[in-house]
Write an enzyme that holds these catalytic residues in place. Structure first.
Site, PDB file in Angstrom:
ATOM      1  N   HIS A  17      25.051  49.519  10.879  1.00  0.00           N
ATOM      2  CA  HIS A  17      25.761  50.158   9.784  1.00  0.00           C
ATOM      3  C   HIS A  17      27.254  49.913   9.933  1.00  0.00           C
ATOM      4  O   HIS A  17      27.871  50.347  10.913  1.00  0.00           O
ATOM      5  CB  HIS A  17      25.492  51.664   9.764  1.00  0.00           C
ATOM      6  CG  HIS A  17      24.061  52.018   9.498  1.00  0.00           C
ATOM      7  ND1 HIS A  17      23.507  53.221   9.877  1.00  0.00           N
ATOM      8  CD2 HIS A  17      23.067  51.322   8.882  1.00  0.00           C
ATOM      9  CE1 HIS A  17      22.244  53.269   9.501  1.00  0.00           C
ATOM     10  NE2 HIS A  17      21.953  52.124   8.907  1.00  0.00           N
TER      11      HIS A  17
ATOM     12  N   SER B 161      23.528  52.266  14.516  1.00  0.00           N
ATOM     13  CA  SER B 161      24.621  52.780  13.699  1.00  0.00           C
ATOM     14  C   SER B 161      25.752  53.220  14.629  1.00  0.00           C
ATOM     15  O   SER B 161      26.282  52.396  15.372  1.00  0.00           O
ATOM     16  CB  SER B 161      24.122  53.937  12.815  1.00  0.00           C
ATOM     17  OG  SER B 161      25.134  54.373  11.938  1.00  0.00           O
ATOM     18  N   THR B 162      26.099  54.504  14.640  1.00  0.00           N
ATOM     19  CA  THR B 162      27.220  54.983  15.452  1.00  0.00           C
ATOM     20  C   THR B 162      27.013  54.641  16.931  1.00  0.00           C
ATOM     21  O   THR B 162      25.990  54.983  17.510  1.00  0.00           O
ATOM     22  CB  THR B 162      27.362  56.508  15.294  1.00  0.00           C
ATOM     23  OG1 THR B 162      27.396  56.834  13.915  1.00  0.00           O
ATOM     24  CG2 THR B 162      28.643  56.994  15.980  1.00  0.00           C
TER      25      THR B 162
ATOM     26  N   ASP C 247      17.657  56.554   9.652  1.00  0.00           N
ATOM     27  CA  ASP C 247      17.404  55.216   9.129  1.00  0.00           C
ATOM     28  C   ASP C 247      16.748  54.351  10.197  1.00  0.00           C
ATOM     29  O   ASP C 247      17.237  54.277  11.326  1.00  0.00           O
ATOM     30  CB  ASP C 247      18.713  54.565   8.657  1.00  0.00           C
ATOM     31  CG  ASP C 247      18.492  53.242   7.952  1.00  0.00           C
ATOM     32  OD1 ASP C 247      17.444  53.087   7.296  1.00  0.00           O
ATOM     33  OD2 ASP C 247      19.363  52.358   8.066  1.00  0.00           O
TER      34      ASP C 247
ATOM     35  N   MET D 223      23.451  57.931  13.976  1.00  0.00           N
ATOM     36  CA  MET D 223      23.241  59.202  13.309  1.00  0.00           C
ATOM     37  C   MET D 223      22.160  59.064  12.242  1.00  0.00           C
ATOM     38  O   MET D 223      22.014  58.016  11.625  1.00  0.00           O
ATOM     39  CB  MET D 223      24.557  59.642  12.657  1.00  0.00           C
ATOM     40  CG  MET D 223      24.536  61.029  12.055  1.00  0.00           C
ATOM     41  SD  MET D 223      24.480  62.319  13.314  1.00  0.00           S
ATOM     42  CE  MET D 223      26.031  62.025  14.163  1.00  0.00           C
TER      43      MET D 223
END
Length: 350
Positions: A193, A167-168, A289, A286
């Site tokens: 993401h 993600s991030t 998930d 973050m």
């Protein structure tokens, strides 16, 4: 208190963003500017915790400004973008340059659309404040620096698959990994993401930079050596076995762990369909998930790795996977390309 600075040439955007953020008790907009040249003088007097940046502005574009910021003083930066083809392509470049996230704005009904996004915007600002943007080294790691996790028993009648979830900070990390992989690397399935419409541009960008083929996944695409398939924004992706081979299913459905695509959805399907034939890697991001999905992969006999804290922009998803006991090994980003190659080599050499 999270201190935010906004750079956007639209006075309306600056006004609405300020109203949205100042409504939160732990966020304060400390300044705003119509373009980067005005912004930098103000920021140097009072540096923000989070920067919100438009990408299409007069005098200096947001991408040039972002690269300057990341070289001078890396700062968590959110890109404020339109959903146009041009807007998404430039935003993907910004993510590759170090931005930690993106949120979209509509050209029409701007005030209403941004007010509707208030909750998401506040969440993204809070997440960004915990990020640690960093400049990545793009030189390949030394071959001797990597040691492969002891491989699980391999079902030799089928292909091997690498599943990556992030993600991030993942856009930079994925570029770092995929650029170093040879054309005969195992087939790769990826959940990053990212908003709808952005994943296609991100895949095209990676495809131009890499030896392997990289593209946004289509329903029932076959997974094969030398190909990386990226889950489309706004849809889930699952692995499906088809005889001795694997395919991906691209499906709609509710968000899982607040995400669509979800890393957990991919990892759990990999555990069910491929088991010991797979390598799962959970990377910077973050939240949690993918952590439970990685545990399911480990329980199914897969080899599992979590990215280490020092090389993560956000040590959320890997940390949760480690806490659950889902990761057999914790490795720095610099080692991951070689580990993926070794995973494929161990299949070819028996």
């Amino acid at each position: 208190m999270i201190r935010v600075f906004i750079v956007d040439d639209s006075a309306l955007v600056r006004q609405v963003l300020t109203q949205c953020l100042d409504s939160h008790p732990n966020i304060k907009v400390i300044g705003q500017a119509a373009d980067p040249l005005y912004a930098i003088d103000k920021m140097r007097r009072d540096w923000p915790d989070v920067l919100i940046l438009d990408v299409e502005m007069p005098r200096m574009d947001g991408l040039t400004f972002l690269r300057q910021i990341m070289a001078e003083r890396p700062t968590p930066t959110l890109i404020c973008s339109t959903l146009t083809e041009q807007g998404s392509a430039v935003s993907v470049e910004a993510l590759a340059a170090g931005a930690v996230g993106v949120f979209t704005k509509a050209r029409l009904g701007l005030r209403q659309s941004l007010e509707q996004l208030s909750g998401e915007l506040i969440r993204k600002v809070e997440e960004s404040a915990r990020a640690r943007p960093m400049a990545l080294r793009h030189s390949p790691p030394a071959a001797e620096s990597a040691t492969m996790v002891p491989p699980a028993t391999v079902l030799r009648t089928t292909d091997r698959v690498v599943a990556l979830g992030c993600s991030t900070g993942g856009t930079q990390a994925l570029e770092f990994i995929l650029r170093q992989l040879p054309r005969d690397c195992p087939g790769i399935v990826i959940v990053q993401h990212m908003p709808e419409k952005f994943t296609a541009d991100f895949a095209r960008r990676l495809d131009k930079l890499c030896q392997i083929e990289v593209r946004e996944a289509r329903h029932l695409d076959r997974v094969h050596s030398g190909l990386a398939l990226l889950a489309p924004g706004g849809l889930h992706m699952q692995l499906k076995r088809s005889g001795a081979h694997y395919q991906v299913e691209v499906l709609d459905g509710p968000p899982v762990n607040r995400h669509k695509p979800s890393v957990d959805v991919l990892f759990r399907s990999v555990a069910r369909q491929a088991g010991a034939n797979t390598l799962g890697v959970i990377m910077t991001g973050m939240g949690d998930d993918g952590a439970r999905g990685l545990l399911a992969m480990r329980d199914s006999g897969a080899t599992t790795i979590a990215q280490d804290e020092a090389s993560c922009v956000v040590f959320g998803m890997p940390k949760e996977a480690i806490r659950l006991g889902a990761a057999q090994a914790v490795e720095p980003l610099a080692k991951l390309p070689k580990l993926i190659q070794l995973f494929g080599d161990s299949n070819r050499h028996g």
